[in-house]
Motif scaffolding. Structure first.
Motif, PDB file in Angstrom:
ATOM      1  N   ASP A   1       9.471  13.980 -18.872  1.00 48.14           N
ATOM      2  CA  ASP A   1      10.021  15.079 -19.674  1.00 48.14           C
ATOM      3  C   ASP A   1       9.206  16.346 -19.488  1.00 48.14           C
ATOM      4  OD1 ASP A   1      11.050  13.065 -22.543  1.00 48.14           O
ATOM      5  OD2 ASP A   1      11.959  13.393 -20.558  1.00 48.14           O
ATOM      6  N   GLU A   2       7.891  16.208 -19.407  1.00 53.40           N
ATOM      7  CA  GLU A   2       7.026  17.385 -19.232  1.00 53.40           C
ATOM      8  C   GLU A   2       7.284  18.027 -17.873  1.00 53.40           C
ATOM      9  OE1 GLU A   2       2.902  16.509 -19.840  1.00 53.40           O
ATOM     10  OE2 GLU A   2       2.273  18.390 -18.937  1.00 53.40           O
ATOM     11  N   GLU A   3       7.399  17.187 -16.828  1.00 51.57           N
ATOM     12  CA  GLU A   3       7.681  17.732 -15.489  1.00 51.57           C
ATOM     13  C   GLU A   3       9.071  18.378 -15.433  1.00 51.57           C
ATOM     14  OE1 GLU A   3       7.076  14.116 -13.319  1.00 51.57           O
ATOM     15  OE2 GLU A   3       5.152  14.818 -12.523  1.00 51.57           O
ATOM     16  N   PHE A   4      10.008  17.755 -16.110  1.00 50.02           N
ATOM     17  CA  PHE A   4      11.362  18.305 -16.121  1.00 50.02           C
ATOM     18  C   PHE A   4      11.399  19.670 -16.809  1.00 50.02           C
ATOM     19  CE2 PHE A   4      15.481  17.491 -14.801  1.00 50.02           C
ATOM     20  CZ  PHE A   4      16.421  17.838 -15.750  1.00 50.02           C
ATOM     21  N   GLU A   5      10.541  19.806 -17.848  1.00 53.63           N
ATOM     22  CA  GLU A   5      10.443  21.079 -18.556  1.00 53.63           C
ATOM     23  C   GLU A   5       9.904  22.152 -17.614  1.00 53.63           C
ATOM     24  OE1 GLU A   5       8.429  20.821 -22.284  1.00 53.63           O
ATOM     25  OE2 GLU A   5       7.981  22.960 -22.321  1.00 53.63           O
TER      26      GLU A   5
ATOM     27  N   SER B   1      15.430  20.357 -26.186  1.00 57.32           N
ATOM     28  CA  SER B   1      15.179  21.792 -26.122  1.00 57.32           C
ATOM     29  C   SER B   1      13.932  22.049 -25.298  1.00 57.32           C
ATOM     30  CB  SER B   1      15.006  22.340 -27.552  1.00 57.32           C
ATOM     31  OG  SER B   1      14.643  23.690 -27.484  1.00 57.32           O
ATOM     32  N   TYR B   2      14.066  22.935 -24.269  1.00 59.23           N
ATOM     33  CA  TYR B   2      12.944  23.207 -23.383  1.00 59.23           C
ATOM     34  C   TYR B   2      12.321  24.554 -23.705  1.00 59.23           C
ATOM     35  CZ  TYR B   2      14.999  19.390 -20.789  1.00 59.23           C
ATOM     36  OH  TYR B   2      15.498  18.191 -20.437  1.00 59.23           O
ATOM     37  N   THR B   3      10.965  24.598 -23.707  1.00 62.64           N
ATOM     38  CA  THR B   3      10.220  25.839 -23.956  1.00 62.64           C
ATOM     39  C   THR B   3       9.359  26.124 -22.741  1.00 62.64           C
ATOM     40  OG1 THR B   3       8.504  24.544 -25.051  1.00 62.64           O
ATOM     41  CG2 THR B   3      10.200  25.522 -26.452  1.00 62.64           C
ATOM     42  N   PRO B   4       9.807  27.004 -21.847  1.00 60.48           N
ATOM     43  CA  PRO B   4       9.134  27.224 -20.568  1.00 60.48           C
ATOM     44  C   PRO B   4       7.679  27.638 -20.696  1.00 60.48           C
ATOM     45  CG  PRO B   4      11.298  28.245 -20.575  1.00 60.48           C
ATOM     46  CD  PRO B   4      11.030  27.790 -21.968  1.00 60.48           C
ATOM     47  N   MET B   5       7.290  28.314 -21.749  1.00 61.14           N
ATOM     48  CA  MET B   5       5.929  28.838 -21.879  1.00 61.14           C
ATOM     49  C   MET B   5       4.930  27.780 -22.343  1.00 61.14           C
ATOM     50  SD  MET B   5       6.176  32.082 -21.102  1.00 61.14           S
ATOM     51  CE  MET B   5       4.744  32.819 -21.858  1.00 61.14           C
ATOM     52  N   SER B   6       5.383  26.651 -22.855  1.00 60.15           N
ATOM     53  CA  SER B   6       4.513  25.728 -23.595  1.00 60.15           C
ATOM     54  C   SER B   6       3.396  25.120 -22.776  1.00 60.15           C
ATOM     55  CB  SER B   6       5.369  24.610 -24.204  1.00 60.15           C
ATOM     56  OG  SER B   6       6.003  23.896 -23.151  1.00 60.15           O
ATOM     57  N   ASP B   7       3.654  24.827 -21.488  1.00 58.05           N
ATOM     58  CA  ASP B   7       2.678  24.066 -20.729  1.00 58.05           C
ATOM     59  C   ASP B   7       1.985  24.893 -19.660  1.00 58.05           C
ATOM     60  OD1 ASP B   7       2.396  21.556 -18.376  1.00 58.05           O
ATOM     61  OD2 ASP B   7       1.490  21.417 -20.374  1.00 58.05           O
ATOM     62  N   LEU B   8       2.665  25.894 -19.128  1.00 55.89           N
ATOM     63  CA  LEU B   8       2.112  26.678 -18.022  1.00 55.89           C
ATOM     64  C   LEU B   8       1.081  27.696 -18.486  1.00 55.89           C
ATOM     65  CD1 LEU B   8       5.326  27.358 -15.930  1.00 55.89           C
ATOM     66  CD2 LEU B   8       3.420  25.886 -15.307  1.00 55.89           C
TER      67      LEU B   8
END
Length: 691
Positions: free
Chosen positions: A147-151, A2-9
């Motif tokens: 995985d982080e880059e893919f997210e 499951s990807y959460t677009p807001m988590s890292d940016l």
């Protein structure tokens, strides 16, 4: 996963990325901005957008390479069957290395779109549950995405989906708007040119107007109409050259058809578009174009001018700039050529009408000369009886006026001869009398024949037609059997007589005419008015000066003169020599009733001439044997006039006229004599019960 677009940016980072991408005006700019962003974040070395067009099964590609040069490509083969086709059927992220990519899509790997790389990723672009393309990322270093880059790639892809959908919708709307605007402008051009050329009936005016309109709207400098000439194997070229916009050069020439480009179009009936070089083998007209325009390469467009399946001519357009003949312009020029063909058809029909008018004038001169050479002042009218003398005096009295004349008389009494004599003695005799038989013309065509019609006024009206009233301008119009004119057409005839103007069928343009009307009928118009079969106002307008022609039986003294004249005329026509007519023959003919009048007498004489052997007219036909007069079996009662007597006897015989028990036998009359008297007295045996 499951990807959460807001988590890292982070909120601000996502906002900045979104704002940047939303500011891009088109797909090319969007792919360039996306490439810059993924490079800055070290996610990929390049990015691209691939869109799918379901209606045409085509794919389009937008990317920016390392040299910052934008790439746009579209096809329905290699790219359309590449990775995009995979995610359309399986909407999951597609990842592979170059070797896997090359094995799956070898043709695409060999193209310039995909130089060798290390890792490839394609994510689906979706809107409202529908995949419309893919977002492509390429990494040159041999370092797979974490995985982080893919997210983060998913985050970029989701933003690009929204922005690409908006751009696609906006571009589609603009394309539709531009298309509608272009179609509207083309329609205005088409209407303007159609209105300009359709009103031109003169060929020179038509050619000039066609050239002016095409030069104005398309900036084409050499315009020609090519027609087949009157001489076999020749073409007539009406050309206009805009060496100077203010002073175009008009020219008409005749050339051999063989070997010309126009000949090819006449044979194929298809448009011809080509470039001509000075070194090409050219017909004289094409050679002249090079001299006119300084030996530059000519782009020629030749369009067939068709009327149905008939080839009328060729519209030839020449220009040094081939960019003028775009697909859009060619489509519009084809439509314009169809309108020009209609105008050309009208102009050619008008030319033919003018030619026929001139021929009519020539025929009129010849007929006038013939009439002037007739010995008798009244042409072919023969008669010395008091009845005919009275008629001829009336003709002489009315001829030089413009009054309407109504000639009444039985069939075969010579009503047309009287009409011709009136015209010949009038001030209008320099032009030919126009005649028309109202009974011989179908009711549906009578109005068109009288007043004319415009092209397309009704089914089958393929060209304009001039009616009898227009042809008879400044002359006389003889309407025979006017009593048979349909009731619905009579008001239009009345209007012409009163106003001296009319309209062609299919037109609202008033045409003025100066016509002297001579009408004739063998019917009782007064009774028809009473029976509501004929308009009373038209009857009184026609009955200005009535002339009643006596039947032949009422002028027996004229029969010998007529027999001699007919014998001489018919014998001359047949190349026979008949010197004399026996007196007993003339006496026998003079005692007959002649229900067919002069026409019947002429037919009898013609048969006699045919059967005569020698120089003396032989008349032995059984139909001219004079029967003995029947003996009357009834006499008039006291105070009973002829009308009452005939009505009484007809009632007693139940309306039977002929036969041993018929009314004619009982009255001591021949059948034809009784019928003649019944007609004169207005007795209709079908209405005896009402009498």
């Amino acid at each position: 996963m499951s990807y959460t677009p807001m988590s890292d940016l982070g909120q601000q980072g996502l906002f900045d990325i979104t704002r940047t991408l939303l500011q891009q005006p088109d797909m090319g700019a969007l792919s360039a901005a996306l490439t810059q962003l993924v490079r800055q974040s070290a996610l990929a070395d390049s990015a691209a957008i691939v869109l799918w067009h379901g209606a045409s099964h085509r794919a389009s590609y937008f990317a920016t390479r390392n040299n910052e040069k934008p790439i746009e490509y579209e096809d329905e083969t290699v790219l359309a069957h590449g990775p995009l086709r995979r995610i359309l059927s399986r909407p999951d992220a597609l990842q592979c290395n170059y070797e896997q990519f090359r094995r799956a899509w070898p043709l695409l790997a060999e193209s310039t779109l995909y130089p060798p790389f290390a890792h490839y990723c394609l994510l689906p672009l979706a809107a409202e549950g529908r995949i419309f393309g893919g977002c492509e990322f390429i990494r040159n270093a041999d370092r797979p995405w974490s995985d982080e880059e893919f997210e983060r790639l998913h985050t970029f892809n989701q933003i690009v989906s929204v922005v690409a959908e908006q751009i696609h919708s906006r571009v589609s709307s603009n394309v539709d708007y531009d298309l509608l605007s272009r179609e509207r402008d083309n329609f205005r051009i088409l209407v303007a040119i159609t209105n300009a050329v359709l009103s031109r009936l003169d060929m020179d005016e038509l050619v000039s107007e066609v050239a002016k309109e095409i030069h104005h709207y398309f900036n084409i400098d050499a315009i020609s109409l090519v027609l087949r000439g009157s001489r076999k194997g020749k073409l007539t070229i009406h050309s206009t050259h805009y060496l100077d916009d203010a002073h175009p050069a008009h020219e008409q020439s005749e050339v051999d058809e063989a070997g010309t480009l126009s000949e090819r179009v006449f044979k194929s009936k298809e448009m011809l578009l080509l470039n001509l070089h000075e070194r090409d083998e050219l017909a004289p007209y094409e050679r002249m174009l090079f001299k006119t325009w300084g030996n530059q390469i000519q782009t020629l467009c030749l369009l067939p001018l068709m009327s149905g399946n008939t080839m009328l001519g060729v519209l030839k357009l020449a220009q040094c700039d081939e960019k003028i003949f775009t697909t859009t312009n060619l489509k519009l020029l084809r439509q314009i050529a169809e309108r020009i063909a209609i105008a050309l058809d009208n102009a050619l029909a008008y030319q033919e009408i003018q030619r026929l008018k001139e021929r009519l004038v020539d025929e009129n001169l010849a007929l006038t000369e013939q009439l002037n050479n007739v010995d008798s002042e009244f042409g072919e009218i023969i008669g010395r009886s008091d009845a005919m003398y009275s008629v001829l005096k009336q003709v002489e009295m009315v001829a030089r006026s413009d009054s309407t004349v109504l000639i009444l008389g039985e069939t075969g009494t010579g009503k047309e001869l009287i009409a011709r004599a009136i015209h010949n003695l009038s001030n209008r005799n320099s032009r030919r009398m126009v005649k028309m038989n109202c009974a011989a013309m179908p009711a549906g065509l009578l109005e068109s024949d009288l007043f004319g019609h415009e092209r397309g006024a009704f089914t089958g009206a393929s060209s304009q037609r001039i009616g009898r009233f227009e042809l008879a301008d400044k002359s006389s119009l003889f309407l025979d059997e006017v009593g048979d004119m349909p009731l619905e057409l009579q008001p239009k005839l009345l209007r012409v007589l009163q106003e001296q103007e009319f309209e062609r069928l299919g037109s609202n343009k008033l045409i003025q005419t100066d016509v002297r009307l001579i009408a004739a009928t063998n019917r009782d118009l007064k009774k028809m008015v009473a029976d509501r079969e004929f308009r009373s106002d038209l009857y009184y307008r026609l009955n200005v000066f009535p002339i009643c022609l006596p039947p032949l039986r009422e002028r027996p003294e004229d029969i010998p003169l007529l027999v001699k004249a007919f014998t001489a005329k018919i014998a001359r026509r047949m190349g026979r020599q008949i010197d004399s007519i026996p007196a007993e023959t003339l006496r026998a003919l003079s005692t007959m009733e002649w229900p067919g009048n002069v026409r019947e007498l002429e037919n009898v004489v013609e048969r006699a001439v045919l059967l005569t052997r020698g120089n003396v007219l032989q008349l032995s036909l059984p139909e001219i044997v004079v029967p003995e007069a029947p003996v009357a079996s009834v006499v008039a009662q006291e105070g009973e006039d002829e009308y009452q007597l005939i009505v009484r006897v007809l009632k007693e015989t139940n309306g039977v006229v002929a036969g041993p028990k018929g009314a004619a036998q009982r009255l001591g009359l021949k059948r034809t004599t009784l019928l003649s008297r019944m007609k004169r007295l207005g007795i209709d045996k079908e209405h005896l019960a009402e009498m």
